[in-house]
Design an enzyme around this catalytic site. Structure first.
Site, PDB file in Angstrom:
ATOM      1  N   LYS A  54      -5.320   8.192   2.226  1.00 51.39           N
ATOM      2  CA  LYS A  54      -5.654   6.959   2.948  1.00 51.39           C
ATOM      3  C   LYS A  54      -5.443   7.158   4.458  1.00 51.39           C
ATOM      4  O   LYS A  54      -4.859   8.170   4.883  1.00 51.39           O
ATOM      5  CB  LYS A  54      -4.786   5.827   2.390  1.00 51.39           C
ATOM      6  CG  LYS A  54      -5.050   5.547   0.888  1.00 51.39           C
ATOM      7  CD  LYS A  54      -4.171   4.402   0.397  1.00 51.39           C
ATOM      8  CE  LYS A  54      -4.262   4.181  -1.072  1.00 51.39           C
ATOM      9  NZ  LYS A  54      -3.365   3.103  -1.540  1.00 51.39           N
ATOM     10  N   TYR A  94     -11.948  -1.110  -4.608  1.00 49.16           N
ATOM     11  CA  TYR A  94     -10.796  -1.867  -5.116  1.00 49.16           C
ATOM     12  C   TYR A  94     -11.216  -3.173  -5.795  1.00 49.16           C
ATOM     13  O   TYR A  94     -10.424  -4.119  -5.857  1.00 49.16           O
ATOM     14  CB  TYR A  94      -9.824  -2.165  -3.967  1.00 49.16           C
ATOM     15  CG  TYR A  94      -8.988  -0.978  -3.535  1.00 49.16           C
ATOM     16  CD1 TYR A  94      -8.142  -0.319  -4.444  1.00 49.16           C
ATOM     17  CD2 TYR A  94      -9.005  -0.510  -2.216  1.00 49.16           C
ATOM     18  CE1 TYR A  94      -7.366   0.767  -4.046  1.00 49.16           C
ATOM     19  CE2 TYR A  94      -8.224   0.576  -1.819  1.00 49.16           C
ATOM     20  CZ  TYR A  94      -7.408   1.210  -2.739  1.00 49.16           C
ATOM     21  OH  TYR A  94      -6.621   2.272  -2.358  1.00 49.16           O
ATOM     22  N   PHE A 102      -2.926  -9.514  -1.821  1.00 52.36           N
ATOM     23  CA  PHE A 102      -2.887  -8.446  -0.821  1.00 52.36           C
ATOM     24  C   PHE A 102      -4.260  -7.788  -0.620  1.00 52.36           C
ATOM     25  O   PHE A 102      -4.408  -6.852   0.166  1.00 52.36           O
ATOM     26  CB  PHE A 102      -1.843  -7.381  -1.186  1.00 52.36           C
ATOM     27  CG  PHE A 102      -2.059  -6.734  -2.536  1.00 52.36           C
ATOM     28  CD1 PHE A 102      -2.976  -5.703  -2.715  1.00 52.36           C
ATOM     29  CD2 PHE A 102      -1.315  -7.150  -3.643  1.00 52.36           C
ATOM     30  CE1 PHE A 102      -3.161  -5.110  -3.949  1.00 52.36           C
ATOM     31  CE2 PHE A 102      -1.500  -6.565  -4.891  1.00 52.36           C
ATOM     32  CZ  PHE A 102      -2.429  -5.542  -5.047  1.00 52.36           C
ATOM     33  N   ARG A 130      -1.836  11.388 -11.304  1.00 50.37           N
ATOM     34  CA  ARG A 130      -1.031  10.167 -11.144  1.00 50.37           C
ATOM     35  C   ARG A 130       0.459  10.506 -11.071  1.00 50.37           C
ATOM     36  O   ARG A 130       1.209   9.908 -10.296  1.00 50.37           O
ATOM     37  CB  ARG A 130      -1.295   9.195 -12.298  1.00 50.37           C
ATOM     38  CG  ARG A 130      -2.655   8.565 -12.287  1.00 50.37           C
ATOM     39  CD  ARG A 130      -2.866   7.567 -11.180  1.00 50.37           C
ATOM     40  NE  ARG A 130      -2.055   6.374 -11.313  1.00 50.37           N
ATOM     41  CZ  ARG A 130      -2.229   5.262 -10.603  1.00 50.37           C
ATOM     42  NH1 ARG A 130      -3.195   5.198  -9.697  1.00 50.37           N
ATOM     43  NH2 ARG A 130      -1.458   4.232 -10.761  1.00 50.37           N
ATOM     44  N   THR A 136       3.189   3.318  -7.682  1.00 51.48           N
ATOM     45  CA  THR A 136       2.487   2.591  -6.613  1.00 51.48           C
ATOM     46  C   THR A 136       3.440   2.215  -5.477  1.00 51.48           C
ATOM     47  O   THR A 136       3.129   2.377  -4.303  1.00 51.48           O
ATOM     48  CB  THR A 136       1.847   1.304  -7.200  1.00 51.48           C
ATOM     49  OG1 THR A 136       0.979   1.694  -8.267  1.00 51.48           O
ATOM     50  CG2 THR A 136       1.067   0.535  -6.162  1.00 51.48           C
ATOM     51  N   ARG A 147       4.196  10.117  -3.058  1.00 55.35           N
ATOM     52  CA  ARG A 147       4.667   8.842  -2.502  1.00 55.35           C
ATOM     53  C   ARG A 147       6.189   8.826  -2.380  1.00 55.35           C
ATOM     54  O   ARG A 147       6.744   8.219  -1.453  1.00 55.35           O
ATOM     55  CB  ARG A 147       4.178   7.683  -3.369  1.00 55.35           C
ATOM     56  CG  ARG A 147       2.682   7.401  -3.197  1.00 55.35           C
ATOM     57  CD  ARG A 147       2.169   6.513  -4.284  1.00 55.35           C
ATOM     58  NE  ARG A 147       0.793   6.058  -4.090  1.00 55.35           N
ATOM     59  CZ  ARG A 147       0.074   5.459  -5.019  1.00 55.35           C
ATOM     60  NH1 ARG A 147       0.603   5.248  -6.230  1.00 55.35           N
ATOM     61  NH2 ARG A 147      -1.157   5.065  -4.789  1.00 55.35           N
ATOM     62  N   ASN A 157       0.973   3.499   1.375  1.00 52.30           N
ATOM     63  CA  ASN A 157       1.452   4.504   0.409  1.00 52.30           C
ATOM     64  C   ASN A 157       0.600   5.771   0.339  1.00 52.30           C
ATOM     65  O   ASN A 157       0.551   6.467  -0.676  1.00 52.30           O
ATOM     66  CB  ASN A 157       1.652   3.871  -0.980  1.00 52.30           C
ATOM     67  CG  ASN A 157       0.387   3.319  -1.586  1.00 52.30           C
ATOM     68  OD1 ASN A 157      -0.663   3.359  -0.949  1.00 52.30           O
ATOM     69  ND2 ASN A 157       0.471   2.821  -2.796  1.00 52.30           N
ATOM     70  N   HIS A 160      -4.513   7.612  -2.814  1.00 49.63           N
ATOM     71  CA  HIS A 160      -5.093   6.970  -4.004  1.00 49.63           C
ATOM     72  C   HIS A 160      -5.382   8.048  -5.049  1.00 49.63           C
ATOM     73  O   HIS A 160      -5.773   9.160  -4.704  1.00 49.63           O
ATOM     74  CB  HIS A 160      -6.410   6.269  -3.646  1.00 49.63           C
ATOM     75  CG  HIS A 160      -7.214   5.912  -4.857  1.00 49.63           C
ATOM     76  ND1 HIS A 160      -6.993   4.755  -5.579  1.00 49.63           N
ATOM     77  CD2 HIS A 160      -8.200   6.592  -5.519  1.00 49.63           C
ATOM     78  CE1 HIS A 160      -7.822   4.722  -6.613  1.00 49.63           C
ATOM     79  NE2 HIS A 160      -8.564   5.832  -6.599  1.00 49.63           N
ATOM     80  N   GLU A 171     -15.303   6.267  -9.795  1.00 47.23           N
ATOM     81  CA  GLU A 171     -14.960   6.486  -8.382  1.00 47.23           C
ATOM     82  C   GLU A 171     -15.662   7.729  -7.816  1.00 47.23           C
ATOM     83  O   GLU A 171     -16.106   7.733  -6.665  1.00 47.23           O
ATOM     84  CB  GLU A 171     -13.434   6.604  -8.240  1.00 47.23           C
ATOM     85  CG  GLU A 171     -12.741   5.263  -8.473  1.00 47.23           C
ATOM     86  CD  GLU A 171     -11.236   5.374  -8.669  1.00 47.23           C
ATOM     87  OE1 GLU A 171     -10.678   6.491  -8.591  1.00 47.23           O
ATOM     88  OE2 GLU A 171     -10.606   4.325  -8.904  1.00 47.23           O
TER      89      GLU A 171
HETATM   90  P1  IDP Z   1      -2.306   2.475  -7.362  1.00 45.54           P
HETATM   91  O1  IDP Z   1      -2.794   2.845  -5.986  1.00 45.54           O
HETATM   92  O2  IDP Z   1      -0.998   3.125  -7.676  1.00 45.54           O
HETATM   93  O3  IDP Z   1      -3.364   2.702  -8.428  1.00 45.54           O
HETATM   94  P2  IDP Z   1      -2.926  -0.373  -7.544  1.00 45.54           P
HETATM   95  O4  IDP Z   1      -2.147  -1.383  -8.315  1.00 45.54           O
HETATM   96  O5  IDP Z   1      -4.267   0.033  -8.100  1.00 45.54           O
HETATM   97  O6  IDP Z   1      -1.976   0.905  -7.355  1.00 45.54           O
HETATM   98  O7  IDP Z   1      -3.103  -0.912  -6.080  1.00 45.54           O
HETATM   99  C1  IDP Z   1      -3.986  -0.286  -5.171  1.00 45.54           C
HETATM  100  C2  IDP Z   1      -3.344  -0.227  -3.822  1.00 45.54           C
HETATM  101  O8  IDP Z   1      -3.127  -1.551  -3.368  1.00 45.54           O
HETATM  102  C3  IDP Z   1      -1.963   0.415  -3.788  1.00 45.54           C
HETATM  103  O9  IDP Z   1      -1.991   1.823  -3.742  1.00 45.54           O
HETATM  104  C4  IDP Z   1      -1.405  -0.178  -2.512  1.00 45.54           C
HETATM  105  O10 IDP Z   1      -1.940   0.485  -1.365  1.00 45.54           O
HETATM  106  C5  IDP Z   1      -1.978  -1.593  -2.549  1.00 45.54           C
HETATM  107  N1  IDP Z   1      -0.995  -2.518  -3.152  1.00 45.54           N
HETATM  108  C6  IDP Z   1      -0.652  -2.642  -4.445  1.00 45.54           C
HETATM  109  N2  IDP Z   1       0.270  -3.603  -4.619  1.00 45.54           N
HETATM  110  C7  IDP Z   1       0.504  -4.100  -3.386  1.00 45.54           C
HETATM  111  C8  IDP Z   1       1.370  -5.127  -2.891  1.00 45.54           C
HETATM  112  O11 IDP Z   1       2.123  -5.758  -3.630  1.00 45.54           O
HETATM  113  N3  IDP Z   1       1.333  -5.339  -1.545  1.00 45.54           N
HETATM  114  C9  IDP Z   1       0.531  -4.655  -0.684  1.00 45.54           C
HETATM  115  N4  IDP Z   1      -0.297  -3.681  -1.119  1.00 45.54           N
HETATM  116  C10 IDP Z   1      -0.313  -3.414  -2.450  1.00 45.54           C
HETATM  117 MG    MG Z   2      -5.138   1.772  -8.851  1.00 46.34          MG
END
Ligand code: IDP
Ligand code: MG
Length: 194
Positions: A54, A94, A102, A130, A136, A147, A157, A160, A171
């Site tokens: 990212k 997304y 968010f 993963r 996450t 991470r 973070n 992706h 994707e």
């Molecule tokens: P992942 O990236 O581990 O698959 P997802 O739940 O798919 O996690 O969420 C996508 C992205 O959205 C996360 O990597 C993070 O950048 C952002 N994200 C997820 N939860 C939150 C939150 O509670 N606050 C702000 N950003 C979030």
């Molecule tokens: Mg995800």
């Protein structure tokens, strides 16, 4: 045995065909008729996963470090590019999170700078990818994961990774044209796989 090891996408299991049936010399040495039972390869199918560094990871100079982890693990890079496609692309990427509070901030963050898009290939690449990313929320990520080692906030973070083979396929199709993916044979293949 005739061994077919070409890796295709979507990946196919390796198929072994017995040539012994038609070979009287093999029959003579063995002393018994070869079994007609199909040979089931124990190697799981190869997968491809979409990994994207990212904007924070790119800005912080983590591309090389992150790529090194996937490369030294033994995965094969089959596609890579730097892109800054704008918010509409991240709204698609997304889409499953569009109902989250968010979401708007996530799309703004993702579109705020270049991202490094990659496709990595290998056995269990999706699930292993993963694990290499970590949880996450960086606080929940184990040290040793990307991470866990390189970030603090969930909203920054750095990386992706596809969460299932189905979303990986979706994707990869979203981010890459077929001609941008390269089918090539790594000279390390037999040193990485049994
Ligand atoms: P992942 O990236 O581990 O698959 P997802 O739940 O798919 O996690 O969420 C996508 C992205 O959205 C996360 O990597 C993070 O950048 C952002 N994200 C997820 N939860 C939150 C939150 O509670 N606050 C702000 N950003 C979030
Ligand atoms: Mg995800």
């Amino acid at each position: 045995m005739v061994c077919k090891t070409g890796v295709k996408y979507p990946s196919e299991p390796i198929v072994f065909q017995s040539s012994a049936d038609s070979d009287p010399e093999v029959y003579r040495i063995r002393g018994f008729k070869p079994s007609k039972t199909a040979f089931v390869p124990k190697t799981p199918a190869r997968e491809r996963t979409y990994i994207m560094i990212k904007p924070d990871g790119v800005q912080r100079g983590l591309i090389g470090t992150i790529m090194e982890r996937f490369e030294t693990k033994g995965f094969k890079l089959v596609g890579m590019k730097l892109a800054q496609p704008g918010k509409a692309m991240f709204e698609k990427h997304y889409a499953d999170l569009s109902g989250k509070g968010f979401f708007k901030g996530l799309v703004e963050y993702a579109a705020s700078g270049p991202v490094c898009c990659m496709v990595w290939e290998g056995t269990n690449a999706v699930k292993t990818g993963r694990k290499m990313l970590g949880a996450t929320k960086p606080f929940d990520s184990e040290p040793g994961t990307i991470r866990g080692d390189f970030c603090i906030d969930v909203g920054r973070n750095v990386i992706h990774g596809s969460d299932s083979v189905e979303s990986a396929n979706h994707e990869i199709n979203l981010w890459f044209k077929p001609e941008e993916l390269v089918d090539w044979e790594s000279h390390s293949e037999s040193w990485v796989y049994e």
